[in-house]
Design a protein around this motif. Structure first.
Motif, short mmCIF file in Angstrom:
data_model
loop_
_atom_site.label_atom_id
_atom_site.label_comp_id
_atom_site.label_asym_id
_atom_site.label_seq_id
_atom_site.Cartn_x
_atom_site.Cartn_y
_atom_site.Cartn_z
N THR A 7 -6.78 -3.00 -3.31
CA THR A 7 -5.91 -3.78 -4.18
C THR A 7 -6.66 -5.02 -4.66
O THR A 7 -7.64 -5.46 -4.04
CB THR A 7 -4.63 -4.23 -3.45
OG1 THR A 7 -4.99 -5.11 -2.37
CG2 THR A 7 -3.86 -3.04 -2.89
N GLN A 58 -6.32 1.91 0.86
CA GLN A 58 -6.04 1.60 -0.54
C GLN A 58 -6.64 0.24 -0.93
O GLN A 58 -6.44 -0.76 -0.25
CB GLN A 58 -4.54 1.59 -0.80
CG GLN A 58 -4.19 1.37 -2.27
CD GLN A 58 -2.71 1.58 -2.55
OE1 GLN A 58 -1.94 1.97 -1.66
NE2 GLN A 58 -2.29 1.33 -3.78
N SER A 104 0.84 -1.21 0.00
CA SER A 104 0.00 0.00 0.00
C SER A 104 0.87 1.25 0.00
O SER A 104 1.93 1.29 0.62
CB SER A 104 -0.93 0.01 1.22
OG SER A 104 -1.80 -1.09 1.19
#
Length: 515
Positions: free
Chosen positions: A194, A192, A187
């Motif tokens: 992903t 964040q 990150s």
């Protein structure tokens, strides 16, 4: 933080208020549930409408920093929407249209999206469907893509209205991909998303026997304000293709990126979509053109089966003919949009954002500093003594009692108690008064916590709560790791000053305690 799998799906009962709920003998079980379906966002919204702030008529009323509306451009929009070209009343506008929307409007939407999404080839009107808002689009898509009891994947924190949109009609649930503020592993920023996190949530849901049919992406993201890079979008779409998931991409804030340092990438602007038949893009005028009272949303999909199924539901969610004409005229006026409206709107959004974030810096309150949307994601965790969602709700109610409406993290299914969203797209006098009321609550709460700590000086913090300096988040701009070295000295000094202001180390570690 590691919740049991059963808690990873939305718990519909958390959106109801069972203590005040009374079953009506006039309603079905489904009707009773719809009647009781509400959360803090509905409670605050209703309180606001019952006691709405007015500078002259009700100066002590509630200031609404909770509902995501742009209140900065009424002068521009009212002038444009009342010009002569808007006032056509043709017989065809007063008759039933094609349920997908009048062809003249769908053609204009296709040209508009081709231009502003930077599509590599002209988009087609046959792939455009028009409904009365993106909430209706979420509802229709969930109904035609999922069977009752099936689920859609979404990263949190996320716009909470989606839960209601997909559940009340279609009985479709959400599987949450819980993101947190700590920057770990690969990150580069807080919260964040992903592909690995998507994969984990999907496999956990499948292990529990949940059928997941789709993935929802919000870009720009509400409430974080994140803008996904092209590589991130490609990763998400490739993940969905591997698992044969539909992807619903909500780009309703795409023209509300108000800083030139940030670049928005539309899915429709990609050279190649990994799975075009399962990729469906939503947009509407509500946010980008500051007209939340005009219910208009549009779907672009190359899948004609999906288009036809959604169109059949347009009978319930259509847009009236005269409004379709006005929207087409608005979208056609490219010169006015580029030279007048967007320039003014972006400048006003940026100025309002700067005012609110400067106030937060003065208060020493951490936040995510982004350049898209109408909102700032704020970290009020240091004002929670025990760090629970119950305490978060109490703080939210305290703001409301002091006549300012915010949105608390639980309304966005945030996994960490203490985060709040504030809407800054408002006039200066309301921003100033609203921030004064917020400051008052925070200063009172800070004094209460200090007084409690003096009474119990030996009591340690609750388990699992990190020192405020460990998790302080103050992001001056969205940066890739390679660009981090370009930060100015002023940014770094501001960050250090903000961290010192936000730390409670000096209050906790007094000379008396050391002695």
């Amino acid at each position: 933080r590691l919740r049991p799998l059963a808690k990873r799906r939305v718990d519909m009962h958390s959106f109801c208020n069972p203590s005040s709920f009374q079953r009506s003998p006039y309603l079905s079980a489904r009707g009773n549930f719809a009647s009781a379906f509400q959360g803090s966002s509905e409670e605050g919204y209703n309180a606001y409408h019952a006691d709405k702030y007015d500078e002259d008529k009700n100066p002590n009323g509630i200031i609404n920093f909770g509902t995501s509306e742009n209140k900065l451009c009424f002068d521009l929009m009212s002038k444009r929407l009342t010009q002569a070209d808007m006032n056509l009343m043709d017989p065809s506008l007063l008759q039933y249209p094609d349920w997908k929307g009048h062809l003249f409007l769908r053609e204009e939407v296709a040209r508009f999206l081709t231009y502003y999404c930077k599509a590599p080839a002209p988009l087609k009107a046959e792939n455009v469907i028009v409904l009365n808002g993106c909430g209706s689009l979420f509802s229709a898509l969930a109904t035609v893509l999922c069977d009752p009891g099936e689920a859609i994947l979404i990263a949190t924190p996320c716009y909470g209205g989606i839960t209601q949109s997909i559940f009340l009609y279609g009985n479709v649930k959400l599987v949450y991909v819980y993101l947190d503020s700590k920057i770990t592993g690969t990150s580069t920023r807080p919260f964040q998303l992903t592909a690995e996190k998507l994969e984990k949530a999907l496999q956990d849901a499948r292990a529990e026997g949940v059928t997941v049919r789709a993935l929802i992406l919000l870009n720009p993201q509400n409430p974080l304000g994140d803008i996904y890079s092209l590589s991130e979008l490609r990763d998400y779409l490739e993940f969905a293709k591997r698992h044969e998931l539909h992807v619903i991409v909500d780009e309703i804030y795409m023209l509300s990126v108000f800083d030139e340092s940030a670049t928005f990438h539309s899915v429709l602007g990609m050279d190649r979509l990994p799975d075009p038949q399962r990729t469906h893009v939503m947009w509407g005028i509500t946010k980008d053109f500051a007209v939340s009272g005009i219910r208009f949303g549009t779907l672009y999909t190359e899948n004609q089966d999906v288009a036809n199924a959604v169109a059949s539901l347009c009978y319930f969610h259509g847009v009236c003919g005269p409004v379709q004409h006005k929207v087409a005229q608005l979208l056609r006026d490219r010169d006015w949009i580029n030279q007048v409206y967007l320039r003014a709107n972006h400048a006003r959004l940026k100025a309002a954002h700067t005012y609110v974030t400067d106030e937060l810096k003065t208060l020493g309150v951490p936040f995510l500093n982004r350049n898209a949307g109408f909102f700032v994601w704020i970290d009020f965790r240091k004002y929670l003594k025990t760090g629970t969602f119950e305490e978060e709700l109490l703080l939210w109610k305290r703001f409301l009692d002091n006549k300012v409406l915010l949105s608390c993290g639980k309304a966005f299914e945030c996994s960490e108690p203490g985060w709040f969203r504030i809407i800054f797209a408002d006039k200066t006098h309301r921003l100033q008064l609203g921030m004064q009321r917020i400051r008052k609550v925070l200063e009172e709460r800070e004094q209460e916590i200090l007084a409690e700590e003096k009474e119990q000086p030996c009591q340690s913090d609750q388990d699992g709560k990190a020192d405020s300096t460990d998790e302080v988040i103050f992001v001056s701009r969205h940066q890739d790791p390679l660009c981090a070295s370009n930060s100015s000295l002023g940014d770094l000094i501001g960050l250090l000053q903000q961290q010192m202001r936000s730390s409670d180390w000096l209050q906790k570690n007094t000379a008396e305690q050391f002695a």
